[in-house]
Design a protein around this motif. Structure first.
Motif, PDB file in Angstrom:
ATOM      1  N   PRO A  43       0.845  -1.205   0.000  1.00 34.74           N
ATOM      2  CA  PRO A  43       0.000   0.000   0.000  1.00 34.74           C
ATOM      3  C   PRO A  43       0.876   1.249   0.000  1.00 34.74           C
ATOM      4  O   PRO A  43       1.771   1.389   0.834  1.00 34.74           O
ATOM      5  CB  PRO A  43      -0.792  -0.104   1.320  1.00 34.74           C
ATOM      6  N   LEU A  44       0.601   2.142  -0.959  1.00 35.10           N
ATOM      7  CA  LEU A  44       1.383   3.373  -1.078  1.00 35.10           C
ATOM      8  C   LEU A  44       0.481   4.577  -0.890  1.00 35.10           C
ATOM      9  O   LEU A  44      -0.611   4.655  -1.464  1.00 35.10           O
ATOM     10  CB  LEU A  44       2.038   3.448  -2.458  1.00 35.10           C
ATOM     11  N   GLY A  45       0.950   5.523  -0.088  1.00 30.86           N
ATOM     12  CA  GLY A  45       0.164   6.721   0.161  1.00 30.86           C
ATOM     13  C   GLY A  45       1.045   7.944   0.209  1.00 30.86           C
ATOM     14  O   GLY A  45       2.026   8.052  -0.536  1.00 30.86           O
ATOM     15  N   ALA A  46       0.684   8.838   1.097  1.00 26.71           N
ATOM     16  CA  ALA A  46       1.435  10.074   1.257  1.00 26.71           C
ATOM     17  C   ALA A  46       1.116  10.624   2.636  1.00 26.71           C
ATOM     18  O   ALA A  46       0.146  10.203   3.270  1.00 26.71           O
ATOM     19  CB  ALA A  46       1.031  11.085   0.183  1.00 26.71           C
ATOM     20  N   THR A  47       1.951  11.539   3.082  1.00 26.16           N
ATOM     21  CA  THR A  47       1.638  12.325   4.274  1.00 26.16           C
ATOM     22  C   THR A  47       1.513  13.755   3.773  1.00 26.16           C
ATOM     23  O   THR A  47       2.513  14.399   3.448  1.00 26.16           O
ATOM     24  CB  THR A  47       2.749  12.167   5.336  1.00 26.16           C
ATOM     25  N   GLU A  48       0.281  14.188   3.628  1.00 26.84           N
ATOM     26  CA  GLU A  48       0.037  15.416   2.867  1.00 26.84           C
ATOM     27  C   GLU A  48      -1.295  16.035   3.305  1.00 26.84           C
ATOM     28  O   GLU A  48      -2.235  15.315   3.636  1.00 26.84           O
ATOM     29  CB  GLU A  48       0.029  15.025   1.379  1.00 26.84           C
ATOM     30  N   PRO A  49      -1.409  17.368   3.294  1.00 32.02           N
ATOM     31  CA  PRO A  49      -2.649  18.013   3.719  1.00 32.02           C
ATOM     32  C   PRO A  49      -3.836  17.607   2.858  1.00 32.02           C
ATOM     33  O   PRO A  49      -3.744  17.582   1.626  1.00 32.02           O
ATOM     34  CB  PRO A  49      -2.359  19.513   3.582  1.00 32.02           C
ATOM     35  N   HIS A  50      -4.924  17.251   3.526  1.00 26.84           N
ATOM     36  CA  HIS A  50      -6.180  16.869   2.877  1.00 26.84           C
ATOM     37  C   HIS A  50      -7.310  17.700   3.457  1.00 26.84           C
ATOM     38  O   HIS A  50      -8.155  17.189   4.200  1.00 26.84           O
ATOM     39  CB  HIS A  50      -6.452  15.377   3.064  1.00 26.84           C
ATOM     40  N   GLY A  51      -7.306  18.982   3.109  1.00 28.64           N
ATOM     41  CA  GLY A  51      -8.333  19.868   3.628  1.00 28.64           C
ATOM     42  C   GLY A  51      -8.193  20.063   5.123  1.00 28.64           C
ATOM     43  O   GLY A  51      -7.361  19.416   5.777  1.00 28.64           O
TER      44      GLY A  51
END
Ligand SMILES: [Zn+2]
Length: 227
Positions: free
Chosen positions: A20-28
């Motif tokens: 599983p690949l994601g990110a650590t990034e602002p989501h609203g």
């Protein structure tokens, strides 16, 4: 089915591994930084459950970092470079053997890097996959909007600030067009709160339905890889 939960004598030798690949990034202002990672984990978990008794499927510990530059104006964005991502993914693949990449972070440099590895990839930006997903997803105006927020509500509702979500106005930003026009950060794209789409319309029910569709796609891919 989570590799990290097993003791070594219990690890099947013939498994198909999911990364599983994601990110650590602002989501609203309403959704967690880990939104993309949670979505990928949710798809992997469901696909592994569905294939139990048919194919040995192991879900690897998720990669919570991605190539994430658009959100750098906001607190909480943590990015790695393309070479780091490519090395990580290819070296994991060399170690485990059969591997499928499951990605939910769609910054073009992330997607391009994963494609360039030549590994099997659940690539939701491909038309044949995208056209099965929700209208908002297909519109390209879908960062931390209804599509993603619904998926988080389905699995980790406690991480969504419902009070903030409910008052967010719909924000239409054609992200693919903005990216083609050379805009490379959320603020320049008109996303001054790090979202576009319509988060206020999100629901756990839509999230569960979308997870079902995503799981079908992944199950098909895993069967191809296992064949
Ligand atoms: Zn996202």
């Amino acid at each position: 089915m989570n590799l990290g939960d097993l003791a070594y004598p219990d690890v099947p030798r013939d498994a198909v591994h999911l990364l599983p690949l994601g990110a650590t990034e602002p989501h609203g202002p309403h959704a967690p930084l880990s939104t993309d990672t949670l979505i990928s984990v949710g798809i992997c978990k469901r696909a592994a459950e569905q294939l139990e008794g048919e194919i040995h499927v192991l879900v690897l510990p998720a990669v919570p970092y991605g190539v994430t530059r658009y959100g750098s104006a906001f607190p909480g964005a943590v990015s790695i470079g393309e070479e780091t991502l490519r090395s990580l993914v290819t070296e994991v693949a060399e170690t485990v053997g059969r591997l499928v990449l499951v990605n939910s972070h769609f910054e073009p440099e992330q997607v391009e890097t994963l494609r360039s590895t030549g590994l099997p990839l659940l690539d939701l930006t491909r038309r044949k996959n995208a056209e099965r997903l929700t209208e908002e997803f297909r519109s390209g105006s879908c960062h931390a909007g209804r599509y993603e927020t619904s998926l988080v509500l389905a699995d980790r509702p406690e991480l969504v600030h419902a009070d903030r979500m409910q008052v967010l106005e719909e924000r239409h930003v054609d992200m693919p067009a903005a990216i083609r026009a050379g805009q490379t950060d959320f603020v320049a794209m008109g996303m001054d709160e790090a979202y576009c789409g319509s988060p206020a319309d999100s629901s756990a029910e839509e999230g569960r339905e979308t997870f079902e569709t995503l799981t079908e796609m992944l199950v098909t891919l895993i069967r191809e890889v296992a064949a």
